[in-house]
Design a protein around this motif. Sequence first.
Motif, PDB file in Angstrom:
ATOM      1  N   GLU A 186       0.851  -1.185   0.000  1.00 33.72           N
ATOM      2  CA  GLU A 186       0.000   0.000   0.000  1.00 33.72           C
ATOM      3  C   GLU A 186       0.891   1.241   0.000  1.00 33.72           C
ATOM      4  OE1 GLU A 186      -4.195  -0.079   1.507  1.00 33.72           O
ATOM      5  OE2 GLU A 186      -3.135   0.655   3.279  1.00 33.72           O
ATOM      6  N   LEU A 187       0.523   2.228  -0.799  1.00 35.32           N
ATOM      7  CA  LEU A 187       1.195   3.524  -0.821  1.00 35.32           C
ATOM      8  C   LEU A 187       0.429   4.478   0.080  1.00 35.32           C
ATOM      9  CD1 LEU A 187       1.922   3.921  -4.654  1.00 35.32           C
ATOM     10  CD2 LEU A 187       3.418   2.954  -2.894  1.00 35.32           C
ATOM     11  N   VAL A 188       1.135   5.155   0.969  1.00 33.33           N
ATOM     12  CA  VAL A 188       0.515   6.103   1.893  1.00 33.33           C
ATOM     13  C   VAL A 188       1.220   7.438   1.714  1.00 33.33           C
ATOM     14  CG1 VAL A 188      -0.097   6.590   4.294  1.00 33.33           C
ATOM     15  CG2 VAL A 188       0.101   4.211   3.508  1.00 33.33           C
ATOM     16  N   THR A 189       0.444   8.488   1.442  1.00 32.68           N
ATOM     17  CA  THR A 189       1.042   9.786   1.171  1.00 32.68           C
ATOM     18  C   THR A 189       0.349  10.882   1.973  1.00 32.68           C
ATOM     19  OG1 THR A 189       1.859  11.210  -0.619  1.00 32.68           O
ATOM     20  CG2 THR A 189      -0.406  10.373  -0.812  1.00 32.68           C
ATOM     21  N   TYR A 190       0.905  12.074   1.932  1.00 32.16           N
ATOM     22  CA  TYR A 190       0.380  13.237   2.653  1.00 32.16           C
ATOM     23  C   TYR A 190       0.786  14.477   1.877  1.00 32.16           C
ATOM     24  CZ  TYR A 190       5.171  13.805   4.425  1.00 32.16           C
ATOM     25  OH  TYR A 190       6.529  13.982   4.522  1.00 32.16           O
ATOM     26  N   ARG A 191       0.504  15.663   2.466  1.00 29.04           N
ATOM     27  CA  ARG A 191       0.727  16.911   1.742  1.00 29.04           C
ATOM     28  C   ARG A 191       0.033  16.819   0.376  1.00 29.04           C
ATOM     29  NH1 ARG A 191       6.948  18.708   3.415  1.00 29.04           N
ATOM     30  NH2 ARG A 191       6.440  19.220   5.573  1.00 29.04           N
ATOM     31  N   ASP A 192       0.748  17.173  -0.702  1.00 26.52           N
ATOM     32  CA  ASP A 192       0.147  17.098  -2.029  1.00 26.52           C
ATOM     33  C   ASP A 192       0.628  15.859  -2.777  1.00 26.52           C
ATOM     34  OD1 ASP A 192       2.741  17.916  -2.283  1.00 26.52           O
ATOM     35  OD2 ASP A 192       2.332  19.568  -3.674  1.00 26.52           O
ATOM     36  N   GLY A 193       0.949  14.814  -2.030  1.00 24.23           N
ATOM     37  CA  GLY A 193       1.441  13.587  -2.636  1.00 24.23           C
ATOM     38  C   GLY A 193       0.411  12.906  -3.522  1.00 24.23           C
TER      39      GLY A 193
END
Length: 386
Positions: A38-45
């Motif tokens: 699983e890819l987990v991102t934040y900000r404007d990812g």
Amino acid sequence: MEGPPDIAIFGAFRVWGGTNRRLLNQIHSWVHWGLNVELVTYRDGVKFYPDEVPKSVGFVQLGTQGKLASSFALWSYMRRRRPRVVLSVNHISNLVLAGTWRLPGVTSHRYLSVPNTFGESEKLSQEPRRRARKFRQICHFYPRSDGVIAVSDGVREDLLNTVGLKGVEVTRIYSGSVSPQALKRAEEPLEHPWFGDHRDRPVIVTVGRLVPQKDYANLLRAFALVLEERPARLVIVGGGRESEALEALARELKILEHVCFAGFQANPYPWMAKADVFALSSRWEGLVNVLLEALGLGTPVVSTDCPSGPREILADGRYGILVPMQDPVALADGLLTTLRGDGPIYRTEEAVAPFMAETAARNYLDYFGLGIASHGDQSSVSGGGS
């Protein structure tokens, strides 16, 4: 995706980039072996290389901006999804993941990865206060993890000897820079007049963001010296904030008609495969994807001997010519030597063997302690999953 992830990869991802390419190469192997990723991102990812990521790979946008808020959001994700391993991919995401260390209810193992040198970064050396602050952050937060992964021996030595990191295991694991899928894409057609079957002069190619780290001004000056000795062309594949300045420099050097600024290319591999020589002019790097990919494609390479990746990749010059940084005369000489056919002779398979995606994927799993036996047979891997 059914069940908790085996591996959650955390970062503020851009749609493209060297680190993301290496991750994608390894993801293909992990998915093929039956692991949940699983890819987990934040900000404007965003989801990187969205057309190439296997469909089974999950994607979560935390919707946060600051480090503290992101740490709490990541902690909540880890409690909810319970991934076996969380791997962060750069310094800021490392700090966010380390910020979850003392928060309760989490069973995931947390690993921080470091793709570039800190102590050898010219950018940081010009800002001593920022450099000192970043060193303090690393020494304070990185021990709040189950381990730190450096992408090269040079990056590991930088962390231990220059930054002074203590209190956590730092392990070098080469990332999967070379994959059969990527090399296969080099066979796609390239419609450009300079790369025809009957070209009348050799073409030098480089690939990367147009930023000071890559020092394309040095390459342009070296190329101007090459043109004093023989006809040639230069193609720079990539976009970035230095585009206008570099075009202005090429115009000033009176070489603009021999230079192609090709901009960002989603598939740079045909350009690299059809080059007569691949050039890297960087001032600092970690593990240089494009250098490894050029080797994998059988393209001769000339690189600056910048800290820390090229010397390690090229085995002290065994697989390509190394020249001093910020020295256009030396770079021009290396390019001319290679164009004459006097560069090193080597077996491609030998040069890239330690950096193959399947090898890297296996080494990461071994380090994570994820038993592959229950997920399938590694030896059967031949490509990506979906």
